[in-house]
Every structure is written in C-alpha cells, then in structure tokens.
Design a protein around this motif. Structure first.
Motif, PDB file in Angstrom:
ATOM      1  N   ALA A  25      19.860 -10.549 -30.946  1.00 13.57           N
ATOM      2  CA  ALA A  25      18.942  -9.629 -30.264  1.00 13.57           C
ATOM      3  C   ALA A  25      19.752  -8.652 -29.422  1.00 13.57           C
ATOM      4  O   ALA A  25      20.732  -9.037 -28.783  1.00 13.57           O
ATOM      5  CB  ALA A  25      17.980 -10.418 -29.377  1.00 13.57           C
ATOM      6  N   ALA A  26      19.341  -7.389 -29.436  1.00 15.14           N
ATOM      7  CA  ALA A  26      20.073  -6.364 -28.693  1.00 15.14           C
ATOM      8  C   ALA A  26      19.105  -5.380 -28.062  1.00 15.14           C
ATOM      9  O   ALA A  26      18.067  -5.054 -28.640  1.00 15.14           O
ATOM     10  CB  ALA A  26      21.034  -5.624 -29.626  1.00 15.14           C
ATOM     11  N   GLY A  27      19.467  -4.889 -26.878  1.00 13.58           N
ATOM     12  CA  GLY A  27      18.698  -3.843 -26.231  1.00 13.58           C
ATOM     13  C   GLY A  27      18.782  -2.558 -27.029  1.00 13.58           C
ATOM     14  O   GLY A  27      19.764  -2.311 -27.735  1.00 13.58           O
ATOM     15  N   VAL A  28      17.743  -1.733 -26.939  1.00 12.05           N
ATOM     16  CA  VAL A  28      17.668  -0.490 -27.713  1.00 12.05           C
ATOM     17  C   VAL A  28      17.819   0.693 -26.765  1.00 12.05           C
ATOM     18  O   VAL A  28      17.153   0.759 -25.729  1.00 12.05           O
ATOM     19  CB  VAL A  28      16.329  -0.387 -28.476  1.00 12.05           C
ATOM     20  CG1 VAL A  28      16.274   0.899 -29.298  1.00 12.05           C
ATOM     21  CG2 VAL A  28      16.116  -1.609 -29.357  1.00 12.05           C
ATOM     22  N   VAL A  29      18.690   1.616 -27.154  1.00  8.60           N
ATOM     23  CA  VAL A  29      18.908   2.836 -26.375  1.00  8.60           C
ATOM     24  C   VAL A  29      18.808   4.051 -27.286  1.00  8.60           C
ATOM     25  O   VAL A  29      18.990   3.945 -28.502  1.00  8.60           O
ATOM     26  CB  VAL A  29      20.287   2.834 -25.670  1.00  8.60           C
ATOM     27  CG1 VAL A  29      20.440   1.640 -24.738  1.00  8.60           C
ATOM     28  CG2 VAL A  29      21.435   2.889 -26.656  1.00  8.60           C
ATOM     29  N   VAL A  30      18.521   5.184 -26.684  1.00 12.33           N
ATOM     30  CA  VAL A  30      18.665   6.473 -27.354  1.00 12.33           C
ATOM     31  C   VAL A  30      19.757   7.214 -26.601  1.00 12.33           C
ATOM     32  O   VAL A  30      19.720   7.318 -25.370  1.00 12.33           O
ATOM     33  CB  VAL A  30      17.351   7.283 -27.365  1.00 12.33           C
ATOM     34  CG1 VAL A  30      17.610   8.723 -27.795  1.00 12.33           C
ATOM     35  CG2 VAL A  30      16.336   6.634 -28.299  1.00 12.33           C
ATOM     36  N   ILE A  31      20.726   7.701 -27.345  1.00 16.59           N
ATOM     37  CA  ILE A  31      21.850   8.434 -26.761  1.00 16.59           C
ATOM     38  C   ILE A  31      21.687   9.897 -27.131  1.00 16.59           C
ATOM     39  O   ILE A  31      21.443  10.223 -28.301  1.00 16.59           O
ATOM     40  CB  ILE A  31      23.184   7.870 -27.278  1.00 16.59           C
ATOM     41  CG1 ILE A  31      23.309   6.398 -26.863  1.00 16.59           C
ATOM     42  CG2 ILE A  31      24.361   8.700 -26.762  1.00 16.59           C
ATOM     43  CD1 ILE A  31      24.365   5.628 -27.596  1.00 16.59           C
ATOM     44  N   THR A  32      21.799  10.769 -26.140  1.00 17.34           N
ATOM     45  CA  THR A  32      21.664  12.204 -26.378  1.00 17.34           C
ATOM     46  C   THR A  32      22.913  12.938 -25.915  1.00 17.34           C
ATOM     47  O   THR A  32      23.636  12.471 -25.029  1.00 17.34           O
ATOM     48  CB  THR A  32      20.441  12.790 -25.644  1.00 17.34           C
ATOM     49  OG1 THR A  32      20.588  12.572 -24.238  1.00 17.34           O
ATOM     50  CG2 THR A  32      19.149  12.162 -26.140  1.00 17.34           C
ATOM     51  N   ALA A  33      23.146  14.085 -26.531  1.00 14.09           N
ATOM     52  CA  ALA A  33      24.262  14.950 -26.155  1.00 14.09           C
ATOM     53  C   ALA A  33      23.877  16.384 -26.491  1.00 14.09           C
ATOM     54  O   ALA A  33      22.954  16.620 -27.275  1.00 14.09           O
ATOM     55  CB  ALA A  33      25.530  14.548 -26.904  1.00 14.09           C
ATOM     56  N   ALA A  34      24.594  17.306 -25.898  1.00 12.71           N
ATOM     57  CA  ALA A  34      24.397  18.723 -26.216  1.00 12.71           C
ATOM     58  C   ALA A  34      25.341  19.071 -27.351  1.00 12.71           C
ATOM     59  O   ALA A  34      26.557  18.965 -27.207  1.00 12.71           O
ATOM     60  CB  ALA A  34      24.679  19.585 -24.992  1.00 12.71           C
ATOM     61  N   GLY A  35      24.779  19.427 -28.485  1.00 10.82           N
ATOM     62  CA  GLY A  35      25.593  19.808 -29.633  1.00 10.82           C
ATOM     63  C   GLY A  35      25.751  21.315 -29.711  1.00 10.82           C
ATOM     64  O   GLY A  35      25.012  22.054 -29.053  1.00 10.82           O
ATOM     65  N   PRO A  36      26.690  21.794 -30.516  1.00 10.61           N
ATOM     66  CA  PRO A  36      26.904  23.234 -30.659  1.00 10.61           C
ATOM     67  C   PRO A  36      25.676  23.967 -31.192  1.00 10.61           C
ATOM     68  O   PRO A  36      25.465  25.129 -30.883  1.00 10.61           O
ATOM     69  CB  PRO A  36      28.072  23.354 -31.634  1.00 10.61           C
ATOM     70  CG  PRO A  36      28.506  21.981 -31.969  1.00 10.61           C
ATOM     71  CD  PRO A  36      27.616  21.000 -31.297  1.00 10.61           C
ATOM     72  N   ALA A  44      20.561   3.477 -30.867  1.00 10.45           N
ATOM     73  CA  ALA A  44      21.687   2.548 -30.994  1.00 10.45           C
ATOM     74  C   ALA A  44      21.357   1.206 -30.351  1.00 10.45           C
ATOM     75  O   ALA A  44      20.530   1.129 -29.437  1.00 10.45           O
ATOM     76  CB  ALA A  44      22.930   3.146 -30.342  1.00 10.45           C
ATOM     77  N   THR A  45      22.012   0.187 -30.838  1.00 14.09           N
ATOM     78  CA  THR A  45      21.954  -1.132 -30.196  1.00 14.09           C
ATOM     79  C   THR A  45      23.357  -1.592 -29.810  1.00 14.09           C
ATOM     80  O   THR A  45      23.531  -2.701 -29.340  1.00 14.09           O
ATOM     81  CB  THR A  45      21.310  -2.184 -31.132  1.00 14.09           C
ATOM     82  OG1 THR A  45      22.044  -2.229 -32.344  1.00 14.09           O
ATOM     83  CG2 THR A  45      19.845  -1.858 -31.396  1.00 14.09           C
ATOM     84  N   SER A  46      24.349  -0.734 -30.000  1.00 10.18           N
ATOM     85  CA  SER A  46      25.742  -1.091 -29.738  1.00 10.18           C
ATOM     86  C   SER A  46      26.216  -0.672 -28.352  1.00 10.18           C
ATOM     87  O   SER A  46      27.413  -0.707 -28.080  1.00 10.18           O
ATOM     88  CB  SER A  46      26.645  -0.442 -30.787  1.00 10.18           C
ATOM     89  OG  SER A  46      26.562   0.972 -30.692  1.00 10.18           O
ATOM     90  N   PHE A  47      25.320  -0.305 -27.470  1.00  3.76           N
ATOM     91  CA  PHE A  47      25.677   0.137 -26.124  1.00  3.76           C
ATOM     92  C   PHE A  47      26.082  -1.050 -25.258  1.00  3.76           C
ATOM     93  O   PHE A  47      25.451  -2.104 -25.297  1.00  3.76           O
ATOM     94  CB  PHE A  47      24.478   0.856 -25.484  1.00  3.76           C
ATOM     95  CG  PHE A  47      24.678   1.166 -24.038  1.00  3.76           C
ATOM     96  CD1 PHE A  47      25.570   2.147 -23.645  1.00  3.76           C
ATOM     97  CD2 PHE A  47      23.991   0.470 -23.060  1.00  3.76           C
ATOM     98  CE1 PHE A  47      25.773   2.435 -22.305  1.00  3.76           C
ATOM     99  CE2 PHE A  47      24.174   0.752 -21.731  1.00  3.76           C
ATOM    100  CZ  PHE A  47      25.070   1.738 -21.346  1.00  3.76           C
ATOM    101  N   THR A  48      27.139  -0.875 -24.465  1.00  5.68           N
ATOM    102  CA  THR A  48      27.570  -1.947 -23.560  1.00  5.68           C
ATOM    103  C   THR A  48      28.364  -1.388 -22.389  1.00  5.68           C
ATOM    104  O   THR A  48      28.901  -0.282 -22.455  1.00  5.68           O
ATOM    105  CB  THR A  48      28.417  -2.999 -24.317  1.00  5.68           C
ATOM    106  OG1 THR A  48      28.612  -4.129 -23.485  1.00  5.68           O
ATOM    107  CG2 THR A  48      29.763  -2.442 -24.731  1.00  5.68           C
TER     108      THR A  48
END
Length: 174
Positions: A25-36, A44-48
């Motif tokens: 079981a893993a916590g769920v995140v959304v990762i955002t960034a400003a792209g060109p 992702a679930t690989s956040f730590t």
C-alpha cells in the motif's frame, strides 16, 4: 543449509516485481511542475522523504513518461498529497494523451509550479538531483514551502484506491 534453486524463474523478473509490489500500500500524490509548453503533472506512489537536514524529498519517474522532459527541465516541483475524496484527480493525472489540467482548479505558486486546490497537504521543492536509475529517473528536491489541510489520505493498493483511518487496527502501536 537450504539448497538454492538456480533455475530461471517461470515469470519474467519485471512481472514478478509488479505482481509483488501490488501488495504494498502506498500514499498517492500528484506532482506538478512548470514545463516549457505549460504546466505538467503526474500521479505517483513513489514519493518519499529523504532527509530532514537538509529537508529533502524524492520521487521516481519513468524515463519514457510524457512528463519526463518537462520534469528534467524544471527547477522546482510541487507534491500534492491527496485525500480520500480525490480518486478522480489521481486518475486524471495518471492518464496519457489528455490535458490533465482541464477542469482542475489550480493557480501558479510563488516558485512557478502549479498548485492544485484542495490537496490534503502540499510541498514545493527546488530540484537538487536528477539521477537515472534503471528505466526511471530519481528526482530529489529540497523543500522550500509546505502546507497541510489534513484529511484521510488516499492510498493505492492492489490496483485500486482506498483510505486509511489511524487507530482503526489492533496492535502495540495504538
């Protein structure tokens, strides 16, 4: 001493790993960034966490992901820890070939990253490391800002979404 079975596994190692990790079981995140070309985001679930001093966090991203070029170029990213009611948001940012921000309320943050409304918690980090690891990129960031609203976390397990209520189980940690 037990003999070691040196026969090759009947199932490919990647499939064995995938099948086994479905049990984690893993916590769920959304990762955002400003792209060109505009904002980018991914589920992702690989956040730590990595370190407290300095405050470092990390996540993994497939090298073939559509968001990989923008994440490579970004100076900062924001991690949105999702709460139990945000299953559809997690699904939206996991889809390929769609505008993931369409209909999603967000604003530009002080570090240029998209800030999604309503997350259980958010943190913004300055990218300090980008390392190829197998078929993924390890992205490491130093935390610049964080806020938390709270709520039951969104959890991914065995291909589906669910929640977790603290203190619901038995055991010595109660």
């Amino acid at each position: 001493m037990t003999a070691v079975d040196e026969r090759p596994p009947a199932t490919a190692p990647a499939e064995l790993l995938r099948r086994t990790l479905r049990r984690h079981a893993a916590g769920v995140v959304v990762i955002t960034a400003a792209g060109p070309a505009g904002p980018v985001g991914l589920t992702a679930t690989s956040f730590t966490s990595v370190s407290l001093e300095p405050a470092l966090v990390s996540f993994y991203l497939s090298t073939t992901a559509s968001t990989a070029p923008a994440v490579r170029a970004a100076d900062a990213f924001t991690v949105h820890l999702l709460h139990r009611g945000q299953e559809e948001l997690a699904r939206t940012f996991a889809r390929s070939g769609v505008d993931r921000f369409a209909g999603v309320p967000w604003s530009a943050g002080p570090h240029g990253t998209p800030l999604l409304d309503g997350a259980a918690a958010r943190l913004t980090a300055r990218r300090v490391g980008l390392h190829p690891v197998g078929d993924h990129l390890l992205v490491v960031g130093e935390v610049l800002a964080a806020d938390a609203e709270g709520g039951e976390p969104l959890v991914h397990h065995d291909g589906g979404f669910g929640g977790f209520a603290p203190g619901a189980g038995e055991g010595p940690w109660r």
